[in-house]
Design a protein around this motif. Structure first.
Motif: not given
Length: 375
Positions: A73-79, A133-140, A178-183
């Motif tokens: 989360k601090q990094a802004g997701g896995l990407h 998985q919201r926190t990881i931020g994957a597309d799928i 819930t909503s995506p964390e990174y837009g």
């Protein structure tokens, strides 16, 4: 996410495109497995430039344990954490929990399990797996499911399938709350289960299709069942899943597995085989399978695979790569992993070209025997 089906070959094979917030994927596609945020022995730069991977996988179970959701989360997701700007898919961890059979307890709420790292106890539920998985931020993102072992008694497989369906409804509900964390949008794929029982696979495929998600996956195969049963189950399920949505066969497999399942209408594949086998000296080529440790390659100065355009395949000889393995040099594992990944991506690229030309069936029948040859 948007899926556009471009054409279907007379054999049943399909070519399409999947559009995500992080890029477009041409199907059929193979997705390298980056379990803990990295594809083993391969840098992101090599994945982009040498392999030209269009999408990679991460794993919820492993990323949850290390580095943990706080770091991600601090990094802004896995990407942003791993520097991969193209699409990412995350498995829900259901298969990993399944593999911990001696250290987990399945109940309606979820799965209580012990970490393989330090023995600490954790609970995965459909709700917190969606949150992770919201926190990881994957597309799928994948629904949380139970993957039954092979073989399974019918009664167990049925209970497991029904539990997977109930968990799916909770996954859908949680994502809706819930909503995506990174837009960027995140798309949920449910998973068809049912072991190798035709009636259960039919029930599960119809149930998953009725949820009307943007894509669908087939799980619980390539877990020890004969190849013929895998193909039979896959063919049955693809007949029932929506034509207009991508189909993902999880954890499969060998090059010939992939080509045979493409013919059954599968669009997406993943497997650790190219990298795991590569690190152990097994190379896949258009001529067949090579054990690069064999002495027969000691003075073979030809490229790893003359038909594979990848740098690792063209610029390094069989003799040199064998030398690296015999000497215990890490570079050998890296080159073999890149070579195998390049081969898998080239395999699905050529398959797509054949589908677009309407010649997939005859091409596949010609090439599969070569791929299975032991050199």
């Amino acid at each position: 996410m948007q899926f556009d089906l471009i054409t279907t070959d007379p054999s049943g094979a399909r070519a399409g495109t999947i559009t995500t917030a992080h890029g477009t994927i041409q199907t059929p596609i193979f997705m390298p497995v980056g379990t803990v945020g990295s594809v083993k022995a391969v840098t992101q730069e090599q994945l982009r430039t040498d392999v030209n991977a269009q999408i990679i996988l991460g794993n919820t179970y492993h990323l949850y344990l290390r580095p943990g959701t706080d770091v991600l989360k601090q990094a802004g997701g896995l990407h942003k954490f791993n520097g991969w700007e193209r699409p990412i898919l995350t498995d829900s961890g259901g298969y990993q929990v399944f593999s911990l059979a001696a250290n987990r307890k399945i109940k309606e709420e979820g799965v209580l399990f012990q970490s393989h790292i330090d023995g600490s106890r954790h609970l995965f539920t459909p709700e917190n797996v969606m949150d992770i998985q919201r926190t990881i931020g994957a597309d799928i993102v994948m629904a949380f499911d139970e993957c039954p072992p092979y073989p399974s008694e019918y009664a167990y497989a049925k209970r497991s399938m029904e539990l997977t369906h109930r968990w799916l409804d909770r996954c859908i509900k949680r994502l809706g709350e819930t909503s995506p964390e990174y837009g960027h949008e995140q798309t949920l794929f449910p998973i068809v289960q049912g072991s190798t029982y035709k009636d259960l696979r039919k029930i599960s495929a119809e149930a998953i299709a009725s949820r009307n998600c943007a894509g669908n996956a087939i799980g619980g195969l390539s877990v020890g069942e004969p190849e013929a049963e895998m193909y039979e189950m896959c063919g049955l399920v693809t007949e029932l899943l929506p034509v207009e949505k991508p189909r993902y066969l999880m954890g499969v497999g060998t090059p010939w597995n992939i080509l045979n399942n493409i013919e059954l209408g599968i669009d997406m594949f993943d497997c650790v085989m190219p990298t795991r086998n590569g690190r152990n000296g097994m190379l896949f080529t258009w001529q067949g399978v090579i054990n690069i440790r064999n002495k027969k390659w000691a003075t073979d100065f030809s490229p790893l695979d003359e038909q594979n355009p990848c740098t690792a395949s063209q610029n390094y000889s069989k003799a040199y790569v064998r030398h690296l393995f015999i000497a215990g040099e890490i570079l050998g594992m890296t080159l073999a992993s890149i070579h195998n990944l390049c081969f898998y991506l080239e395999l699905v690229k050529v398959a797509r070209e054949q589908i677009l030309q309407g010649t997939y069936g005859s091409w596949k029948r010609e090439v599969v025997p070569q791929l299975k040859t032991r050199l």
